[in-house]
Scaffold this motif. Structure first.
Motif, PDB file in Angstrom:
ATOM      1  N   MET A   1      71.199  59.373  75.810  1.00 48.33           N
ATOM      2  CA  MET A   1      71.999  59.198  77.146  1.00 48.33           C
ATOM      3  C   MET A   1      73.510  59.078  76.684  1.00 48.33           C
ATOM      4  O   MET A   1      73.583  58.717  75.820  1.00 48.33           O
ATOM      5  N   SER A   2      74.151  59.888  77.598  1.00 52.24           N
ATOM      6  CA  SER A   2      75.696  60.023  77.436  1.00 52.24           C
ATOM      7  C   SER A   2      76.412  59.440  78.490  1.00 52.24           C
ATOM      8  O   SER A   2      75.960  59.807  79.800  1.00 52.24           O
ATOM      9  N   HIS A  37      75.384  56.662  73.940  1.00 55.15           N
ATOM     10  CA  HIS A  37      76.724  57.105  73.227  1.00 55.15           C
ATOM     11  C   HIS A  37      77.699  57.030  74.678  1.00 55.15           C
ATOM     12  O   HIS A  37      77.420  57.554  75.768  1.00 55.15           O
ATOM     13  N   VAL A  38      78.851  56.331  74.388  1.00 53.81           N
ATOM     14  CA  VAL A  38      79.866  56.052  75.361  1.00 53.81           C
ATOM     15  C   VAL A  38      81.177  57.086  74.695  1.00 53.81           C
ATOM     16  O   VAL A  38      81.529  56.706  73.689  1.00 53.81           O
ATOM     17  N   ASP A  39      81.502  57.813  75.690  1.00 51.72           N
ATOM     18  CA  ASP A  39      82.823  58.831  75.082  1.00 51.72           C
ATOM     19  C   ASP A  39      83.938  58.178  76.142  1.00 51.72           C
ATOM     20  O   ASP A  39      83.692  58.500  77.149  1.00 51.72           O
ATOM     21  N   ARG A  88      78.581  66.962  79.623  1.00 44.89           N
ATOM     22  CA  ARG A  88      77.641  66.483  78.904  1.00 44.89           C
ATOM     23  C   ARG A  88      77.211  65.221  79.217  1.00 44.89           C
ATOM     24  O   ARG A  88      76.232  64.513  78.951  1.00 44.89           O
ATOM     25  N   ALA A  89      77.978  64.339  79.985  1.00 43.71           N
ATOM     26  CA  ALA A  89      77.719  63.101  80.329  1.00 43.71           C
ATOM     27  C   ALA A  89      76.677  63.132  81.659  1.00 43.71           C
ATOM     28  O   ALA A  89      76.673  63.692  82.641  1.00 43.71           O
ATOM     29  N   GLU A  90      75.750  62.040  81.338  1.00 42.72           N
ATOM     30  CA  GLU A  90      74.608  61.866  82.262  1.00 42.72           C
ATOM     31  C   GLU A  90      75.328  60.933  83.260  1.00 42.72           C
ATOM     32  O   GLU A  90      74.802  60.790  84.736  1.00 42.72           O
ATOM     33  N   ARG A  91      76.166  60.075  82.918  1.00 45.16           N
ATOM     34  CA  ARG A  91      76.977  59.238  83.890  1.00 45.16           C
ATOM     35  C   ARG A  91      78.373  59.105  83.654  1.00 45.16           C
ATOM     36  O   ARG A  91      78.949  59.420  82.590  1.00 45.16           O
ATOM     37  N   ILE A  92      79.309  58.915  84.743  1.00 46.42           N
ATOM     38  CA  ILE A  92      80.568  58.806  84.542  1.00 46.42           C
ATOM     39  C   ILE A  92      81.107  57.460  85.124  1.00 46.42           C
ATOM     40  O   ILE A  92      80.938  57.443  86.340  1.00 46.42           O
ATOM     41  N   LEU A  93      81.792  56.737  84.282  1.00 48.44           N
ATOM     42  CA  LEU A  93      82.241  55.509  84.841  1.00 48.44           C
ATOM     43  C   LEU A  93      83.820  55.597  84.840  1.00 48.44           C
ATOM     44  O   LEU A  93      84.366  56.139  83.737  1.00 48.44           O
ATOM     45  N   ILE A  94      84.459  55.370  86.042  1.00 46.68           N
ATOM     46  CA  ILE A  94      85.883  55.554  86.274  1.00 46.68           C
ATOM     47  C   ILE A  94      86.353  54.256  86.203  1.00 46.68           C
ATOM     48  O   ILE A  94      85.987  53.477  87.409  1.00 46.68           O
ATOM     49  N   GLY A  95      87.120  53.613  85.518  1.00 48.11           N
ATOM     50  CA  GLY A  95      87.583  52.372  85.789  1.00 48.11           C
ATOM     51  C   GLY A  95      89.266  52.297  85.471  1.00 48.11           C
ATOM     52  O   GLY A  95      89.593  52.169  84.308  1.00 48.11           O
ATOM     53  N   VAL A  96      89.857  52.459  86.801  1.00 48.28           N
ATOM     54  CA  VAL A  96      91.415  52.630  86.485  1.00 48.28           C
ATOM     55  C   VAL A  96      91.916  51.620  87.533  1.00 48.28           C
ATOM     56  O   VAL A  96      91.273  51.504  88.750  1.00 48.28           O
ATOM     57  N   PRO A  97      93.328  51.269  87.185  1.00 48.91           N
ATOM     58  CA  PRO A  97      93.933  50.572  88.321  1.00 48.91           C
ATOM     59  C   PRO A  97      94.585  51.394  89.339  1.00 48.91           C
ATOM     60  O   PRO A  97      94.631  52.714  89.082  1.00 48.91           O
ATOM     61  N   MET A  98      94.573  50.939  90.534  1.00 50.54           N
ATOM     62  CA  MET A  98      95.358  51.605  91.489  1.00 50.54           C
ATOM     63  C   MET A  98      96.592  51.828  91.304  1.00 50.54           C
ATOM     64  O   MET A  98      97.411  51.380  90.729  1.00 50.54           O
ATOM     65  N   TRP A  99      97.119  53.041  91.671  1.00 52.13           N
ATOM     66  CA  TRP A  99      98.232  53.567  91.365  1.00 52.13           C
ATOM     67  C   TRP A  99      99.176  54.041  92.733  1.00 52.13           C
ATOM     68  O   TRP A  99      98.693  55.283  93.133  1.00 52.13           O
ATOM     69  N   ASN A 100      99.940  53.254  93.279  1.00 58.13           N
ATOM     70  CA  ASN A 100     100.408  53.489  94.416  1.00 58.13           C
ATOM     71  C   ASN A 100      99.173  53.853  95.574  1.00 58.13           C
ATOM     72  O   ASN A 100      99.380  54.771  96.154  1.00 58.13           O
TER      73      ASN A 100
END
Length: 112
Positions: A1-2, A37-39, A88-100
């Protein structure tokens, strides 16, 4: 799992709330999925390919079935390498602060 997590490691002394949530999620995820595996893609310090003239020319040459020049091939190879991490990723986690009140430009330009 990636899992691919395009974000930035927590800067000292305290990361912004969205990154704290993403890191807490990943910590819990790793506990329940030790085989995972976390990339992590740090979009601020990783050299990302530019979608410039050579890349655009390569895209349209590929669409038209024309051979790529050496410059176009290098530009397109860099874009394909980045895209492969997402593919390749089975899941994508996006954790970013808001930018304007938007997603930071470094992330949108790398995933567009």
């Amino acid at each position: 799992m990636s899992t691919l997590s395009p974000s930035r490691p927590p800067p000292p002394p305290r990361p912004p709330p969205p990154l704290r949530v993403a890191h807490a999620f990943l910590a819990a995820y790793r506990e329940t999925h030790p085989e995972a595996h976390v990339d992590t893609l740090d979009v601020w310090s990783t050299p990302l390919p530019e979608f410039d003239g050579a890349a655009l020319d390569a895209k349209y040459a590929g669409i038209a079935g024309q051979p790529l020049t050496a410059v176009q091939s290098r530009a397109w190879a860099a874009i394909r390498a980045l895209a492969a991490r997402f593919q390749r990723a089975e899941r994508i986690l996006i954790g970013v602060p808001m930018w304007n009140f938007m997603i930071p430009y470094k992330l949108t330009s790398s995933t567009a």
